[in-house]
Motif scaffolding. Structure first.
Motif, PDB file in Angstrom:
ATOM      1  N   LEU A 104       0.811  -1.218   0.000  1.00 52.09           N
ATOM      2  CA  LEU A 104       0.000   0.000   0.000  1.00 52.09           C
ATOM      3  C   LEU A 104       0.843   1.267   0.000  1.00 52.09           C
ATOM      4  N   VAL A 105       2.080   1.166   0.435  1.00 59.56           N
ATOM      5  CA  VAL A 105       2.993   2.313   0.476  1.00 59.56           C
ATOM      6  C   VAL A 105       4.352   1.851  -0.019  1.00 59.56           C
ATOM      7  N   PRO A 106       5.230   2.790  -0.387  1.00 61.30           N
ATOM      8  CA  PRO A 106       6.576   2.380  -0.797  1.00 61.30           C
ATOM      9  C   PRO A 106       7.334   1.748   0.362  1.00 61.30           C
ATOM     10  N   GLY A 107       8.229   0.807   0.042  1.00 62.43           N
ATOM     11  CA  GLY A 107       9.052   0.176   1.061  1.00 62.43           C
ATOM     12  C   GLY A 107       9.156  -1.324   0.867  1.00 62.43           C
ATOM     13  N   ARG A 108       9.986  -1.948   1.703  1.00 62.25           N
ATOM     14  CA  ARG A 108      10.202  -3.395   1.661  1.00 62.25           C
ATOM     15  C   ARG A 108       9.446  -4.039   2.828  1.00 62.25           C
ATOM     16  N   PHE A 109       8.762  -5.143   2.551  1.00 63.29           N
ATOM     17  CA  PHE A 109       7.911  -5.779   3.551  1.00 63.29           C
ATOM     18  C   PHE A 109       8.170  -7.287   3.562  1.00 63.29           C
ATOM     19  N   SER A 110       8.069  -7.855   4.766  1.00 63.70           N
ATOM     20  CA  SER A 110       8.231  -9.298   4.952  1.00 63.70           C
ATOM     21  C   SER A 110       6.918  -9.863   5.464  1.00 63.70           C
ATOM     22  N   LEU A 111       6.382 -10.810   4.709  1.00 57.19           N
ATOM     23  CA  LEU A 111       5.129 -11.453   5.102  1.00 57.19           C
ATOM     24  C   LEU A 111       5.435 -12.704   5.926  1.00 57.19           C
ATOM     25  N   PRO A 112       4.752 -12.886   7.052  1.00 59.25           N
ATOM     26  CA  PRO A 112       4.962 -14.112   7.840  1.00 59.25           C
ATOM     27  C   PRO A 112       4.369 -15.306   7.092  1.00 59.25           C
ATOM     28  N   GLY A 137       8.042 -20.589   4.797  1.00 61.13           N
ATOM     29  CA  GLY A 137       9.175 -19.689   4.816  1.00 61.13           C
ATOM     30  C   GLY A 137       8.729 -18.240   4.663  1.00 61.13           C
ATOM     31  N   ALA A 138       9.661 -17.319   4.795  1.00 57.73           N
ATOM     32  CA  ALA A 138       9.347 -15.889   4.697  1.00 57.73           C
ATOM     33  C   ALA A 138       9.103 -15.495   3.243  1.00 57.73           C
ATOM     34  N   ILE A 139       8.220 -14.520   3.053  1.00 53.47           N
ATOM     35  CA  ILE A 139       7.890 -14.018   1.718  1.00 53.47           C
ATOM     36  C   ILE A 139       8.183 -12.529   1.700  1.00 53.47           C
ATOM     37  N   GLU A 140       9.091 -12.096   0.826  1.00 55.44           N
ATOM     38  CA  GLU A 140       9.521 -10.702   0.763  1.00 55.44           C
ATOM     39  C   GLU A 140       8.904 -10.015  -0.448  1.00 55.44           C
ATOM     40  N   ILE A 141       8.383  -8.780  -0.248  1.00 58.03           N
ATOM     41  CA  ILE A 141       7.890  -7.964  -1.354  1.00 58.03           C
ATOM     42  C   ILE A 141       8.414  -6.545  -1.181  1.00 58.03           C
ATOM     43  N   GLU A 142       8.333  -5.754  -2.268  1.00 55.44           N
ATOM     44  CA  GLU A 142       8.810  -4.374  -2.209  1.00 55.44           C
ATOM     45  C   GLU A 142       7.915  -3.491  -3.071  1.00 55.44           C
ATOM     46  N   GLY A 143       7.506  -2.349  -2.498  1.00 58.05           N
ATOM     47  CA  GLY A 143       6.778  -1.338  -3.252  1.00 58.05           C
ATOM     48  C   GLY A 143       7.728  -0.248  -3.698  1.00 58.05           C
ATOM     49  N   ILE A 144       7.821  -0.011  -5.003  1.00 56.60           N
ATOM     50  CA  ILE A 144       8.791   0.923  -5.567  1.00 56.60           C
ATOM     51  C   ILE A 144       8.058   2.040  -6.298  1.00 56.60           C
ATOM     52  N   VAL A 145       8.402   3.278  -5.987  1.00 56.88           N
ATOM     53  CA  VAL A 145       7.826   4.438  -6.666  1.00 56.88           C
ATOM     54  C   VAL A 145       8.585   4.663  -7.971  1.00 56.88           C
ATOM     55  N   PRO A 146       7.880   4.809  -9.087  1.00 53.52           N
ATOM     56  CA  PRO A 146       8.567   5.029 -10.368  1.00 53.52           C
ATOM     57  C   PRO A 146       9.372   6.335 -10.363  1.00 53.52           C
ATOM     58  N   GLU A 147      10.378   6.368 -11.189  1.00 53.87           N
ATOM     59  CA  GLU A 147      11.221   7.557 -11.291  1.00 53.87           C
ATOM     60  C   GLU A 147      10.380   8.733 -11.778  1.00 53.87           C
ATOM     61  N   GLY A 148      10.542   9.872 -11.111  1.00 49.68           N
ATOM     62  CA  GLY A 148       9.800  11.069 -11.468  1.00 49.68           C
ATOM     63  C   GLY A 148       8.516  11.238 -10.677  1.00 49.68           C
ATOM     64  N   ALA A 149       8.094  10.195  -9.921  1.00 48.66           N
ATOM     65  CA  ALA A 149       6.849  10.280  -9.152  1.00 48.66           C
ATOM     66  C   ALA A 149       7.114  10.342  -7.654  1.00 48.66           C
ATOM     67  N   GLU A 150       8.372  10.624  -7.281  1.00 48.98           N
ATOM     68  CA  GLU A 150       8.725  10.612  -5.859  1.00 48.98           C
ATOM     69  C   GLU A 150       8.018  11.711  -5.061  1.00 48.98           C
ATOM     70  N   GLN A 151       7.587  12.776  -5.725  1.00 50.91           N
ATOM     71  CA  GLN A 151       6.974  13.898  -5.012  1.00 50.91           C
ATOM     72  C   GLN A 151       5.468  13.722  -4.803  1.00 50.91           C
ATOM     73  N   LEU A 152       4.883  12.676  -5.339  1.00 51.43           N
ATOM     74  CA  LEU A 152       3.445  12.456  -5.165  1.00 51.43           C
ATOM     75  C   LEU A 152       3.138  12.054  -3.722  1.00 51.43           C
ATOM     76  N   THR A 153       2.320  12.846  -3.057  1.00 49.68           N
ATOM     77  CA  THR A 153       1.915  12.552  -1.679  1.00 49.68           C
ATOM     78  C   THR A 153       0.425  12.826  -1.539  1.00 49.68           C
ATOM     79  N   PRO A 154      -0.393  11.780  -1.336  1.00 43.08           N
ATOM     80  CA  PRO A 154      -0.005  10.366  -1.315  1.00 43.08           C
ATOM     81  C   PRO A 154       0.250   9.853  -2.727  1.00 43.08           C
TER      82      PRO A 154
END
Length: 421
Positions: A104-112, A137-154
């Motif tokens: 739902l937001v940018p960042g790296r997340f670990s699912l149990p 086992g652990a499941i890792e995902i990452e939300g990445i903001v595309p280049e040029g869209a870093e200023q979008l809030t939210p």
């Protein structure tokens, strides 16, 4: 070779193949397919978990929820389905479940990951169920903001997004009691409306009172393609002279099709009203304040009076209760309660107390009550005692209720005698 050594060798030769077979028993298989682990926030990643057993599963597999903060885990339509595969020349059966994982937001997340609990038939004896837990086992995902869209809030990413509004009623030259209703709707495809922020605020406009309703979200899933809307409603009520604007709105978002930043906007809506002048409203406010002060003063005076009078009121209440407890009515009430409980000793005591208190009963009522009590005593304590029935107690209760005081009799002349059945 002795007989005992021969038997021991024979047992070992028989156990060795059995141990080898037990060691070769096929174990259930769990497979986790998660090819893509990075995505734009708001977009989903497909995850599939497959369970295979050498026989079959008489009970459904229990899958983990995979819930984690800032991650939405969703099961699409028909997420769980049966499956089969041929392994080492044998037919294996199982079940497969598909998840949609959305950061739902940018960042790296670990699912149990947790475990999948399964029950399957024993390959050697299919009538016997076996249970086991398979670790994911652990499941890792990452939300990445595309280049040029870093200023979008939210940050909002979608295929399409529209912003519309509907104004009900006139917006100018309004009178006290009139209202304006502004409905703002954001619709999007390619993402969930859960990603949309609150757009409208309660405006502060002189002469108007504003009220906001609870936002309404609607989400649709068309074979994995999410869409939906968020609807916000603000109502203005005219109270007097005033003017202002329903504010302009603007929402920037990332178009995942073109890879560009887009902006949806709504113009401000001017509103005006005529009514009671400001001076009149101030006078009304001062008048309301005087009424409130008078009511408050009156309540404080009543509370003070009640506080001062309370000891006297409490004393009067105690005296009144004491007088009642000495009355014939109180004695009659205790007597009827003892009869209702069918408590013979308590009935005798209560009857004695009732008979002693004036005014006394008529002669015929005394005789009838005495006779009813005598029958109860004879049935209970006589030469041939028997269990007293409901009818005996009912006759006594009716005799007491029908009794009438005889004010013509002397206070001490016709009292009921002391009873000793």
């Amino acid at each position: 070779m002795t007989r005992s050594a021969f038997l021991t060798l024979t047992a070992l030769l028989w156990l060795l193949p059995q141990l080898s077979l037990a060691a070769d028993l096929p174990e259930p298989i769990v497979e986790v397919e998660f090819e893509k682990t990075q995505t734009i926030p708001g977009q989903f990643l497909p995850l599939r978990i497959t369970i295979l057993v050498p026989t079959w599963m008489p009970q459904p597999a229990v899958f983990p929820s995979l819930d984690a903060p800032n991650v939405r885990v969703r099961l699409p339509e028909r997420a769980t389905s049966p499956t089969s595969r041929r392994i080492d020349g044998e037919d294996w059966s199982g079940v497969s479940r598909r998840y949609m994982i959305t950061p739902l937001v940018p960042g790296r997340f670990s699912l149990p990951g947790g475990t999948v609990d399964i029950t399957y038939a024993d390959p050697d004896n299919t009538s016997v169920p076996l249970t086991t837990s398979l670790d994911l086992g652990a499941i890792e995902i990452e939300g990445i903001v595309p280049e040029g869209a870093e200023q979008l809030t939210p940050f909002i990413a979608a295929k399409t997004l529209t912003l519309t509004q509907e104004i009900s009623g006139e917006t100018t030259d309004l009178k006290p009691g009139d209202s304006i209703r502004r409905t703002v709707t954001v619709a999007l495809t390619g993402a969930s409306p859960m990603m949309l922020p609150q757009l409208t605020e309660v405006p502060q406009i002189e002469g108007f009172a504003a009220y906001a309703e609870t936002p309404v979200l609607e989400e649709k899933d068309d074979r994995g393609l999410l869409s939906g809307s968020r609807k916000e409603v603000v109502t203005l009520m005219v109270q007097g002279n005033g003017q202002g604007d329903l504010p302009a709105l603007e929402l920037s978002w990332y178009d995942i099709t073109s890879g560009t930043i887009e902006t949806a906007s709504l113009d401000a809506v001017p509103v005006t009203a005529t009514g009671a002048p400001a001076v009149a409203r101030e006078s009304l406010t001062r008048f309301d304040a005087r009424i409130a002060l008078a009511i408050t003063t009156g309540l404080i005076a009543l509370l003070a009076l009640a506080y001062l009078c309370w000891p006297h009121l409490a004393l009067m209440r105690r005296e009144r209760r004491a007088r009642y407890q000495k009355s014939k009515a109180f004695a009659r009430r205790r007597l009827l309660a003892a009869i209702a409980r069918q408590d013979y000793p308590a009935t005798v005591r209560a009857l004695k107390l009732w008979a002693e208190r004036p005014p006394h009963l008529r002669q015929e009522d005394q005789v009838r009550i005495r006779e009813a009590l005598r029958l109860l005593g004879a049935n209970r304590y006589g030469a041939r005692p028997r269990k007293t029935g409901q009818e005996d107690w009912r006759i006594l209760a009716d005799s007491v209720r029908r009794s009438v005081p005889d004010d013509r009799q002397d206070a001490g002349k016709h009292r009921l005698p002391l009873l000793n059945p």
